[in-house]
Design a protein around this motif. Structure first.
Motif, PDB file in Angstrom:
ATOM      1  N   LYS A   1       0.832  -1.207   0.000  1.00 11.20           N
ATOM      2  CA  LYS A   1       0.000   0.000   0.000  1.00 11.20           C
ATOM      3  C   LYS A   1       0.867   1.259   0.000  1.00 11.20           C
ATOM      4  O   LYS A   1       0.615   2.199  -0.765  1.00 11.20           O
ATOM      5  N   THR A   2       1.895   1.259   0.829  1.00 13.87           N
ATOM      6  CA  THR A   2       2.802   2.407   0.879  1.00 13.87           C
ATOM      7  C   THR A   2       3.497   2.624  -0.460  1.00 13.87           C
ATOM      8  O   THR A   2       3.747   3.763  -0.864  1.00 13.87           O
ATOM      9  N   ALA A   3       3.768   1.509  -1.168  1.00 15.49           N
ATOM     10  CA  ALA A   3       4.443   1.602  -2.470  1.00 15.49           C
ATOM     11  C   ALA A   3       3.485   1.986  -3.597  1.00 15.49           C
ATOM     12  O   ALA A   3       3.907   2.125  -4.748  1.00 15.49           O
ATOM     13  N   GLY A   4       2.192   2.141  -3.287  1.00 15.84           N
ATOM     14  CA  GLY A   4       1.231   2.590  -4.286  1.00 15.84           C
ATOM     15  C   GLY A   4       0.721   1.510  -5.218  1.00 15.84           C
ATOM     16  O   GLY A   4       0.219   1.820  -6.310  1.00 15.84           O
ATOM     17  N   LYS A   5       0.829   0.249  -4.818  1.00 14.13           N
ATOM     18  CA  LYS A   5       0.356  -0.835  -5.666  1.00 14.13           C
ATOM     19  C   LYS A   5      -1.163  -0.984  -5.581  1.00 14.13           C
ATOM     20  O   LYS A   5      -1.772  -0.703  -4.544  1.00 14.13           O
ATOM     21  N   CYS A   6      -1.776  -1.454  -6.650  1.00 12.70           N
ATOM     22  CA  CYS A   6      -3.154  -1.915  -6.555  1.00 12.70           C
ATOM     23  C   CYS A   6      -3.153  -3.184  -5.710  1.00 12.70           C
ATOM     24  O   CYS A   6      -2.242  -4.007  -5.806  1.00 12.70           O
ATOM     25  N   LEU A   7      -4.190  -3.367  -4.892  1.00 12.81           N
ATOM     26  CA  LEU A   7      -4.155  -4.414  -3.884  1.00 12.81           C
ATOM     27  C   LEU A   7      -5.286  -5.425  -4.030  1.00 12.81           C
ATOM     28  O   LEU A   7      -6.415  -5.077  -4.390  1.00 12.81           O
ATOM     29  N   GLY A   8      -4.970  -6.675  -3.737  1.00 11.03           N
ATOM     30  CA  GLY A   8      -5.957  -7.738  -3.662  1.00 11.03           C
ATOM     31  C   GLY A   8      -5.661  -8.609  -2.455  1.00 11.03           C
ATOM     32  O   GLY A   8      -4.507  -8.742  -2.037  1.00 11.03           O
ATOM     33  N   ILE A   9      -6.696  -9.197  -1.878  1.00 13.53           N
ATOM     34  CA  ILE A   9      -6.563 -10.089  -0.719  1.00 13.53           C
ATOM     35  C   ILE A   9      -7.334 -11.362  -1.027  1.00 13.53           C
ATOM     36  O   ILE A   9      -8.484 -11.294  -1.455  1.00 13.53           O
ATOM     37  N   TYR A  10      -6.701 -12.526  -0.777  1.00 10.97           N
ATOM     38  CA  TYR A  10      -7.432 -13.752  -1.096  1.00 10.97           C
ATOM     39  C   TYR A  10      -7.538 -14.715   0.071  1.00 10.97           C
ATOM     40  O   TYR A  10      -6.710 -14.733   0.976  1.00 10.97           O
ATOM     41  N   HIS A  11      -8.611 -15.505  -0.012  1.00  9.28           N
ATOM     42  CA  HIS A  11      -8.881 -16.573   0.951  1.00  9.28           C
ATOM     43  C   HIS A  11      -8.745 -17.903   0.246  1.00  9.28           C
ATOM     44  O   HIS A  11      -9.374 -18.132  -0.787  1.00  9.28           O
ATOM     45  N   TYR A  12      -7.938 -18.815   0.803  1.00 12.00           N
ATOM     46  CA  TYR A  12      -7.778 -20.155   0.247  1.00 12.00           C
ATOM     47  C   TYR A  12      -8.821 -21.052   0.893  1.00 12.00           C
ATOM     48  O   TYR A  12      -8.806 -21.281   2.102  1.00 12.00           O
ATOM     49  N   ALA A  13      -9.736 -21.562   0.080  1.00 12.52           N
ATOM     50  CA  ALA A  13     -10.863 -22.338   0.603  1.00 12.52           C
ATOM     51  C   ALA A  13     -10.435 -23.732   1.028  1.00 12.52           C
ATOM     52  O   ALA A  13      -9.669 -24.401   0.335  1.00 12.52           O
ATOM     53  N   ASN A  14     -10.949 -24.164   2.174  1.00 10.54           N
ATOM     54  CA  ASN A  14     -10.788 -25.552   2.616  1.00 10.54           C
ATOM     55  C   ASN A  14     -12.045 -26.375   2.366  1.00 10.54           C
ATOM     56  O   ASN A  14     -12.098 -27.567   2.690  1.00 10.54           O
ATOM     57  N   GLY A  15     -13.099 -25.720   1.829  1.00  7.11           N
ATOM     58  CA  GLY A  15     -14.316 -26.446   1.498  1.00  7.11           C
ATOM     59  C   GLY A  15     -15.132 -26.868   2.699  1.00  7.11           C
ATOM     60  O   GLY A  15     -15.925 -27.804   2.622  1.00  7.11           O
ATOM     61  N   GLY A  16     -14.980 -26.170   3.825  1.00  2.31           N
ATOM     62  CA  GLY A  16     -15.767 -26.461   5.019  1.00  2.31           C
ATOM     63  C   GLY A  16     -17.054 -25.654   5.038  1.00  2.31           C
ATOM     64  O   GLY A  16     -17.675 -25.433   3.997  1.00  2.31           O
ATOM     65  N   ASN A  17     -17.437 -25.181   6.222  1.00  4.10           N
ATOM     66  CA  ASN A  17     -18.642 -24.375   6.350  1.00  4.10           C
ATOM     67  C   ASN A  17     -18.458 -23.051   5.600  1.00  4.10           C
ATOM     68  O   ASN A  17     -17.528 -22.292   5.891  1.00  4.10           O
ATOM     69  N   ILE A  18     -19.331 -22.790   4.658  1.00  6.09           N
ATOM     70  CA  ILE A  18     -19.177 -21.616   3.789  1.00  6.09           C
ATOM     71  C   ILE A  18     -19.192 -20.322   4.592  1.00  6.09           C
ATOM     72  O   ILE A  18     -18.306 -19.472   4.439  1.00  6.09           O
ATOM     73  N   GLN A  19     -20.188 -20.159   5.437  1.00  7.60           N
ATOM     74  CA  GLN A  19     -20.316 -18.914   6.191  1.00  7.60           C
ATOM     75  C   GLN A  19     -19.145 -18.734   7.150  1.00  7.60           C
ATOM     76  O   GLN A  19     -18.630 -17.628   7.306  1.00  7.60           O
ATOM     77  N   ALA A  20     -18.719 -19.819   7.801  1.00  6.41           N
ATOM     78  CA  ALA A  20     -17.616 -19.727   8.752  1.00  6.41           C
ATOM     79  C   ALA A  20     -16.330 -19.290   8.054  1.00  6.41           C
ATOM     80  O   ALA A  20     -15.588 -18.448   8.574  1.00  6.41           O
ATOM     81  N   GLU A  21     -16.066 -19.845   6.865  1.00  9.21           N
ATOM     82  CA  GLU A  21     -14.853 -19.453   6.138  1.00  9.21           C
ATOM     83  C   GLU A  21     -14.939 -18.014   5.652  1.00  9.21           C
ATOM     84  O   GLU A  21     -13.955 -17.271   5.690  1.00  9.21           O
TER      85      GLU A  21
ATOM     86  N   GLY B   1     -12.872  -2.000   0.675  1.00  6.73           N
ATOM     87  CA  GLY B   1     -13.013  -0.818  -0.159  1.00  6.73           C
ATOM     88  C   GLY B   1     -11.740  -0.406  -0.856  1.00  6.73           C
ATOM     89  O   GLY B   1     -11.783   0.362  -1.820  1.00  6.73           O
ATOM     90  N   GLU B   2     -10.587  -0.920  -0.384  1.00  2.90           N
ATOM     91  CA  GLU B   2      -9.336  -0.540  -1.040  1.00  2.90           C
ATOM     92  C   GLU B   2      -8.624  -1.728  -1.680  1.00  2.90           C
ATOM     93  O   GLU B   2      -7.663  -1.544  -2.422  1.00  2.90           O
ATOM     94  N   ALA B   3      -9.089  -2.948  -1.423  1.00  6.20           N
ATOM     95  CA  ALA B   3      -8.475  -4.131  -2.018  1.00  6.20           C
ATOM     96  C   ALA B   3      -9.557  -5.023  -2.623  1.00  6.20           C
ATOM     97  O   ALA B   3     -10.650  -5.155  -2.069  1.00  6.20           O
ATOM     98  N   ILE B   4      -9.244  -5.652  -3.754  1.00  7.87           N
ATOM     99  CA  ILE B   4     -10.136  -6.647  -4.334  1.00  7.87           C
ATOM    100  C   ILE B   4     -10.191  -7.849  -3.405  1.00  7.87           C
ATOM    101  O   ILE B   4      -9.176  -8.282  -2.857  1.00  7.87           O
ATOM    102  N   LEU B   5     -11.372  -8.410  -3.214  1.00  9.30           N
ATOM    103  CA  LEU B   5     -11.552  -9.611  -2.404  1.00  9.30           C
ATOM    104  C   LEU B   5     -11.620 -10.815  -3.336  1.00  9.30           C
ATOM    105  O   LEU B   5     -12.331 -10.783  -4.347  1.00  9.30           O
ATOM    106  N   ILE B   6     -10.911 -11.881  -2.991  1.00 12.81           N
ATOM    107  CA  ILE B   6     -10.751 -13.004  -3.917  1.00 12.81           C
ATOM    108  C   ILE B   6     -10.906 -14.329  -3.185  1.00 12.81           C
ATOM    109  O   ILE B   6     -10.413 -14.495  -2.063  1.00 12.81           O
ATOM    110  N   LEU B   7     -11.573 -15.278  -3.831  1.00  9.06           N
ATOM    111  CA  LEU B   7     -11.674 -16.647  -3.351  1.00  9.06           C
ATOM    112  C   LEU B   7     -10.774 -17.527  -4.205  1.00  9.06           C
ATOM    113  O   LEU B   7     -10.899 -17.559  -5.430  1.00  9.06           O
TER     114      LEU B   7
END
Length: 368
Positions: free
Chosen positions: A65-85, A98-104
């Motif tokens: 973020k400090t370096a001015g990059k576009c940002l994304g954050i991802y979650h690696y699925a374990n295939g368990g309870n959807i809502q819990a993950e 609001g500032e990073a793309i959310l990714i599964l």
């Protein structure tokens, strides 16, 4: 041509459009200096399942973020309870919404639902995150299963397909480009860039920085996105107790997630989180040896601390402690069981014996 919905670019076709070059990283690239590695965007692994947080996530995110990059954050699925993950992921996304793309990230490894309910699980997770945040996440998958998500809805696809495993830098036209549509293409895991000595995943985003930003923002006016603090809250007084006791309480949720966990664990946070992360990344064999050494306690403590790894690890432990007996002339199953302090039903079950009256001299039976 760009296909759009609600002004959000979902898929891109052709290489003639503006594009961004970037990388995705996890704990395997811990310590990477994102201020010097050339990239327009960085996608960082945040969480996996409901117990793992990338130990380099916070540092890497702040640096990018400090370096001015576009940002994304991802979650690696374990295939368990959807809502819990999804909730676990969002708790660690925190005020970065609001500032990073959310990714599964949907892959086969450590994923109990992969191959059996790919569409339903992913659609459920994506819909839930959207309902909670107003942000349309992106779905990462290999090209070989991307057809399963043709009707996934208002969510972009990030598709992985490699031509080979040869070292490469950024490519203007990755192999097979144009054969399918996606928002992001991952085309190698053997990328080589200045500023980093190891391999990197290289990616191409089919759009501009403005397009990237459209994925990150919420389209719900009632979602309040707090400002991202530049530094974490100062640590409070550290909780007392052994590391196993504190890990157990952490896994029960007593210390929260994300920034709350950092705050509540104070100076104990790093050792506790490293302990938890170790459980998620080490091999079953190593965990079994550590169980035998007493590292994870017994009973409910062991089961809670090991989480989704418990069954596989406990099976390995039990197999290592197995006892065997070779049938002698005159033996009966009930007599063998009695000598070893167990029941003939249990011995039959352990050895797949359907008729307890039929055993053979020289037969090797597991008795415990």
């Amino acid at each position: 041509m760009i296909q759009r919905a609600n002004s959000r670019p979902l898929f891109f076709e052709g290489s003639e459009l503006m594009a961004l070059n970037g990388i995705d990283i996890s704990s395997w690239q811990s310590g990477i200096n994102l201020a010097v590695v050339p990239c327009d965007f960085v996608v960082i692994k945040a969480t996996e399942g409901t117990g793992y947080v990338n130990p380099d996530y916070e540092r890497a995110y702040r640096q990018a973020k400090t370096a001015g990059k576009c940002l994304g954050i991802y979650h690696y699925a374990n295939g368990g309870n959807i809502q819990a993950e999804a909730d676990y992921f969002l708790a660690n996304v925190g005020n970065r919404l609001g500032e990073a793309i959310l990714i599964l990230d949907w892959e086969a490894g450590n994923n109990a639902s992969f191959g059996s309910c790919d569409y339903a699980w992913c659609k459920g997770w994506l819909d839930y995150v959207y309902q909670k945040t107003g942000v349309h996440p992106i779905l990462y998958c290999s090209q070989s299963i991307s057809y399963k998500f043709d009707n996934i809805g208002n969510y972009g696809l990030w598709i992985a397909q490699y031509a080979d495993n040869d070292p490469t830098g950024y490519q203007d036209v990755p192999w097979n480009e144009g054969e399918y549509t996606c928002a992001i293409r991952q085309y190698t895991s053997c990328g080589r860039l200045s500023g980093y000595a190891g391999n990197l995943d290289l990616d191409k985003f089919y759009g501009s920085k403005e397009d990237w930003g459209k994925y990150a923002v919420s389209d719900k006016t009632n979602v309040v996105v707090p400002e991202q603090p530049e530094t974490p809250k100062p640590a409070t007084a550290s909780p007392e107790g052994s590391i196993l006791d504190l890990v157990y309480k952490t896994m029960l949720g007593e210390f929260g997630n994300g920034e709350d966990r950092i705050w509540n664990l104070g100076t104990r946070y790093e050792e506790i989180q490293n302990f938890i992360n170790h459980i998620w990344v080490t091999s079953t064999d190593n965990l079994a040896q550590e169980v035998l050494s007493g590292r994870y306690g017994n009973g409910d403590v062991r089961k809670t601390v090991l989480g989704s790894r418990y069954n596989d690890v406990q099976d390995q432990v039990n197999a290592g402690n197995a006892q065997y007996y070779t049938v002698q002339s005159g033996d009966t199953l009930s007599g063998i069981a009695s000598k070893h302090g167990t029941s003939y039903q249990k011995v039959a079950q352990l050895n797949g014996i359907s008729n307890p009256n039929v055993i053979y001299v020289g037969q090797r039976l597991r008795v415990k």
